[in-house]
Scaffold this motif. Structure first.
Motif, PDB file in Angstrom:
ATOM      1  N   THR A  73       0.958  -1.211   0.321  1.00 39.23           N
ATOM      2  CA  THR A  73      -0.259   0.001   0.098  1.00 39.23           C
ATOM      3  C   THR A  73       0.683   1.318  -0.642  1.00 39.23           C
ATOM      4  O   THR A  73       0.218   2.314  -0.979  1.00 39.23           O
ATOM      5  CB  THR A  73      -1.085   0.104   1.381  1.00 39.23           C
ATOM      6  OG1 THR A  73       0.056   0.439   2.195  1.00 39.23           O
ATOM      7  CG2 THR A  73      -2.252  -1.344   1.455  1.00 39.23           C
ATOM      8  N   THR A  74       2.118   0.931   1.025  1.00 41.53           N
ATOM      9  CA  THR A  74       2.910   2.442   0.762  1.00 41.53           C
ATOM     10  C   THR A  74       3.053   2.340  -0.631  1.00 41.53           C
ATOM     11  O   THR A  74       3.966   3.986  -1.449  1.00 41.53           O
ATOM     12  CB  THR A  74       4.127   2.090   1.569  1.00 41.53           C
ATOM     13  OG1 THR A  74       3.704   1.967   2.679  1.00 41.53           O
ATOM     14  CG2 THR A  74       5.351   3.240   1.260  1.00 41.53           C
ATOM     15  N   ALA A  75       3.556   1.597  -1.484  1.00 36.48           N
ATOM     16  CA  ALA A  75       4.433   1.607  -2.315  1.00 36.48           C
ATOM     17  C   ALA A  75       2.808   2.470  -3.694  1.00 36.48           C
ATOM     18  O   ALA A  75       3.524   2.824  -4.575  1.00 36.48           O
ATOM     19  CB  ALA A  75       4.983   0.183  -3.133  1.00 36.48           C
ATOM     20  N   VAL A  76       1.952   1.930  -3.324  1.00 28.93           N
ATOM     21  CA  VAL A  76       0.780   2.284  -4.309  1.00 28.93           C
ATOM     22  C   VAL A  76       0.918   3.965  -4.326  1.00 28.93           C
ATOM     23  O   VAL A  76       0.866   4.568  -5.100  1.00 28.93           O
ATOM     24  CB  VAL A  76      -0.155   1.230  -4.170  1.00 28.93           C
ATOM     25  CG1 VAL A  76      -1.342   2.213  -4.799  1.00 28.93           C
ATOM     26  CG2 VAL A  76       0.260   0.399  -5.072  1.00 28.93           C
ATOM     27  N   GLY A  87     -15.309  -0.913 -11.295  1.00 31.82           N
ATOM     28  CA  GLY A  87     -14.640  -0.258 -11.867  1.00 31.82           C
ATOM     29  C   GLY A  87     -13.296  -0.222 -10.952  1.00 31.82           C
ATOM     30  O   GLY A  87     -12.092  -0.760 -11.165  1.00 31.82           O
ATOM     31  N   PHE A  88     -13.187   0.139  -9.785  1.00 29.56           N
ATOM     32  CA  PHE A  88     -12.467  -0.471  -8.833  1.00 29.56           C
ATOM     33  C   PHE A  88     -11.450  -1.629  -8.304  1.00 29.56           C
ATOM     34  O   PHE A  88     -10.594  -1.823  -8.388  1.00 29.56           O
ATOM     35  CB  PHE A  88     -12.340   0.938  -7.371  1.00 29.56           C
ATOM     36  CG  PHE A  88     -11.852   1.754  -7.055  1.00 29.56           C
ATOM     37  CD1 PHE A  88     -10.994   2.211  -7.371  1.00 29.56           C
ATOM     38  CD2 PHE A  88     -13.545   2.860  -7.238  1.00 29.56           C
ATOM     39  CE1 PHE A  88     -11.330   4.335  -7.349  1.00 29.56           C
ATOM     40  CE2 PHE A  88     -13.515   4.258  -7.684  1.00 29.56           C
ATOM     41  CZ  PHE A  88     -12.195   5.039  -7.317  1.00 29.56           C
ATOM     42  N   HIS A  89     -12.833  -2.411  -8.592  1.00 25.37           N
ATOM     43  CA  HIS A  89     -12.846  -4.008  -8.240  1.00 25.37           C
ATOM     44  C   HIS A  89     -11.317  -4.486  -8.884  1.00 25.37           C
ATOM     45  O   HIS A  89     -11.192  -5.580  -9.421  1.00 25.37           O
ATOM     46  CB  HIS A  89     -13.421  -5.011  -8.317  1.00 25.37           C
ATOM     47  CG  HIS A  89     -14.641  -4.889  -9.504  1.00 25.37           C
ATOM     48  ND1 HIS A  89     -15.069  -3.680 -10.250  1.00 25.37           N
ATOM     49  CD2 HIS A  89     -14.258  -5.927 -10.248  1.00 25.37           C
ATOM     50  CE1 HIS A  89     -14.956  -4.391 -11.739  1.00 25.37           C
ATOM     51  NE2 HIS A  89     -15.430  -5.315 -11.681  1.00 25.37           N
ATOM     52  N   LEU A  90     -11.904  -3.556 -10.203  1.00 25.59           N
ATOM     53  CA  LEU A  90     -10.629  -4.642 -12.081  1.00 25.59           C
ATOM     54  C   LEU A  90      -9.493  -3.999 -11.857  1.00 25.59           C
ATOM     55  O   LEU A  90      -8.395  -4.707 -12.137  1.00 25.59           O
ATOM     56  CB  LEU A  90     -11.151  -3.559 -13.326  1.00 25.59           C
ATOM     57  CG  LEU A  90     -12.653  -3.734 -13.692  1.00 25.59           C
ATOM     58  CD1 LEU A  90     -12.305  -2.854 -15.192  1.00 25.59           C
ATOM     59  CD2 LEU A  90     -13.118  -5.321 -13.658  1.00 25.59           C
ATOM     60  N   PRO A 127      -1.088  -7.118 -10.622  1.00 21.43           N
ATOM     61  CA  PRO A 127       0.210  -7.600  -9.508  1.00 21.43           C
ATOM     62  C   PRO A 127       0.227  -6.275  -8.592  1.00 21.43           C
ATOM     63  O   PRO A 127       0.486  -5.142  -9.232  1.00 21.43           O
ATOM     64  CB  PRO A 127       1.250  -7.360 -10.379  1.00 21.43           C
ATOM     65  CG  PRO A 127       1.270  -7.116 -12.025  1.00 21.43           C
ATOM     66  CD  PRO A 127      -0.281  -6.640 -12.079  1.00 21.43           C
ATOM     67  N   VAL A 128       0.983  -6.981  -7.280  1.00 21.29           N
ATOM     68  CA  VAL A 128       1.037  -6.250  -6.047  1.00 21.29           C
ATOM     69  C   VAL A 128      -0.746  -5.782  -5.470  1.00 21.29           C
ATOM     70  O   VAL A 128      -0.846  -6.425  -4.906  1.00 21.29           O
ATOM     71  CB  VAL A 128       2.005  -4.903  -5.990  1.00 21.29           C
ATOM     72  CG1 VAL A 128       1.464  -4.224  -5.187  1.00 21.29           C
ATOM     73  CG2 VAL A 128       3.009  -5.115  -6.662  1.00 21.29           C
ATOM     74  N   ILE A 129      -1.460  -4.955  -6.004  1.00 16.36           N
ATOM     75  CA  ILE A 129      -2.722  -4.896  -5.826  1.00 16.36           C
ATOM     76  C   ILE A 129      -3.514  -6.096  -5.587  1.00 16.36           C
ATOM     77  O   ILE A 129      -4.072  -6.134  -4.423  1.00 16.36           O
ATOM     78  CB  ILE A 129      -3.825  -4.061  -6.691  1.00 16.36           C
ATOM     79  CG1 ILE A 129      -2.761  -2.623  -6.797  1.00 16.36           C
ATOM     80  CG2 ILE A 129      -5.112  -3.730  -6.385  1.00 16.36           C
ATOM     81  CD1 ILE A 129      -3.527  -1.304  -7.240  1.00 16.36           C
ATOM     82  N   LYS A 130      -2.983  -7.360  -6.374  1.00 11.72           N
ATOM     83  CA  LYS A 130      -4.572  -7.752  -6.032  1.00 11.72           C
ATOM     84  C   LYS A 130      -3.912  -9.188  -4.721  1.00 11.72           C
ATOM     85  O   LYS A 130      -4.415 -10.095  -4.009  1.00 11.72           O
ATOM     86  CB  LYS A 130      -3.946  -9.203  -7.370  1.00 11.72           C
ATOM     87  CG  LYS A 130      -2.921  -9.671  -7.520  1.00 11.72           C
ATOM     88  CD  LYS A 130      -2.897 -10.511  -9.236  1.00 11.72           C
ATOM     89  CE  LYS A 130      -1.822 -10.892  -8.818  1.00 11.72           C
ATOM     90  NZ  LYS A 130      -1.586 -11.587 -10.907  1.00 11.72           N
TER      91      LYS A 130
END
Length: 411
Positions: free
Chosen positions: A187-190, A357-360, A365-368
């Motif tokens: 989350t910090t990286a995003v 929309g955000f669910h996509l 990678p990383v987010i999932k």
């Protein structure tokens, strides 16, 4: 309470053990602390603590990353004869780091001394910090977020690459990954990536495409250097997790099981009414029609899922007065990167709630690999930042507006 020991107990003994037991924070005493002790023994024997021979047929110890063996503050506990005696110090160090970095970030955003102090205190002592204080790796991974954003902005200043800001960003970017909790490091990286986009777009609008490209290269070098510093921990983890019990390719239906319930957002205002499921004598949360009515998650079979309560890692509360000031900062504030903070909050809430929309984004990678409910913990920083903006704005308003806000706060 669990096999194999529980096999030797009668059913009545098992029920007596489970009665009133708190299962929220079981991993620390039964898993992490013993492995800290094993790691210290291995180091004293002159070996790297890479393997725990005790569970099942043995299991990787350094590779799962949760101990944070490469994180310098953790060495206080690893080298101690009794690691548990040092956990209070680790929490104190993490909270100090988080508070000081948040204060520096808010001062760099040109907020007043009092406003910066107030915002840093909200971030440092809010429920996301307190609720995760039992897990040294979660807390340590979360507290570096303000340092990442602060050093990234300093690195973007001027027109040339400077070693000091570059080193500061690389170190603060690497520390959450070394600390031992990849979800909060992710989350910090995003959020840092969002700041990268904001800074480059700002330079593009002000100085043109050439200056924006130069800045993009400079900031990307910082990300790459920070990524290299994470490799002593991240590389073994990348090799381990494809072989571990957790999938690295979760489906959307699997991910949505950990989605933050919309009713959990009430925890910002009424944490005890909506997020204290262990106090069954006060309110039967498990049978609450309000929680069941407002919970709209589904399991992987499409049936209604039980509620995720707003506690431990789901905690969002950080003070009613702080929340009201954050709202005031959103509505009446000007400057101090207010719009960036609003957009980051929208992103974090969209990911946590899996808004259509955000669910996509969970295909990326990383987010999932970050369960949705964990995206709201880092929201404590932009909210604290907005609260500091709101407090700064209060000094400039007329008495009528001040009394109006006081009335809303009282209600």
């Amino acid at each position: 309470e669990y096999p194999p020991a529980s096999i030797a107990l009668t059913q009545a003994q098992q029920q007596a053990l489970r009665s009133g037991t708190n299962h929220d924070v079981t991993e620390v005493p039964v898993w992490f602390l013993p492995e800290f002790g094993i790691a210290g023994d291995e180091l004293r024997a002159g070996r790297l603590p890479t393997w725990d021979p005790h569970p099942r047929g043995g299991a990787p110890m350094h590779a799962h990353g949760l101990l944070g063996l490469c994180y310098p503050p953790n060495w206080l506990a690893i080298t101690a004869d009794e690691p548990s005696a040092r956990l209070g110090w680790l929490a104190w160090i993490s909270l100090t780091i988080g508070g000081l970095l948040a204060f520096g970030l808010l001062r760099h955003a040109q907020l007043s001394l009092v406003a910066a102090w107030f915002g840093a205190t909200l971030f440092q002592l809010g429920a996301p910090m307190a609720a995760n204080g039992f897990f040294w790796m979660r807390l340590a991974s979360l507290v570096w977020l303000p340092g990442v954003l602060w050093s990234l902005q300093v690195l973007a200043e001027g027109n040339r690459l400077r070693c000091g800001p570059l080193a500061a960003f690389a170190v603060t970017f690497a520390m959450p990954w070394l600390a031992g909790f990849p979800p909060f490091a992710s989350t910090t990286a995003v959020i840092a990536g969002c700041m990268w986009v904001r800074l480059v777009a700002e330079r593009l609008g002000r100085d043109g495409s050439r200056a924006a490209r130069q800045l993009a290269v400079r900031l990307t070098i910082g990300f790459l250097l920070g990524g290299l510093l994470t490799l002593p921990q991240v590389l073994p983890s990348l090799l381990f997790f494809p072989e571990s019990a957790r999938t690295i390719e979760p489906s959307l239906s699997k991910i949505q099981l950990s989605r933050f319930d919309p009713y959990g957002l009430f925890g910002y205002l009424l944490p005890d009414a909506f997020g204290h499921p262990t106090a069954d004598a006060v309110l039967p949360y498990g049978k609450s029609p309000l929680c069941l009515w407002l919970c709209d998650r589904l399991d992987d079979q499409g049936r209604g899922a039980l509620s995720n309560y707003n506690y431990t890692e789901y905690s969002v509360f950080f003070g009613t007065f702080g929340l009201l000031l954050a709202g005031y900062g959103i509505v009446r504030g000007r400057g101090h990167r207010r719009w960036f903070l609003i957009l980051v909050l929208i992103l974090l809430a969209g990911l946590a709630l899996m808004v259509p929309g955000f669910h996509l984004l969970y295909l990326l990678p990383v987010i999932k690999n970050v369960w949705p409910m964990r995206w709201l913990a880092p929201a404590a920083l932009p909210l604290a930042w907005l609260a500091a903006i709101g407090l700064d704005k209060l000094w400039q308003v007329e008495m009528r507006s001040l009394l109006r806000l006081a009335g809303v706060t009282l209600v």
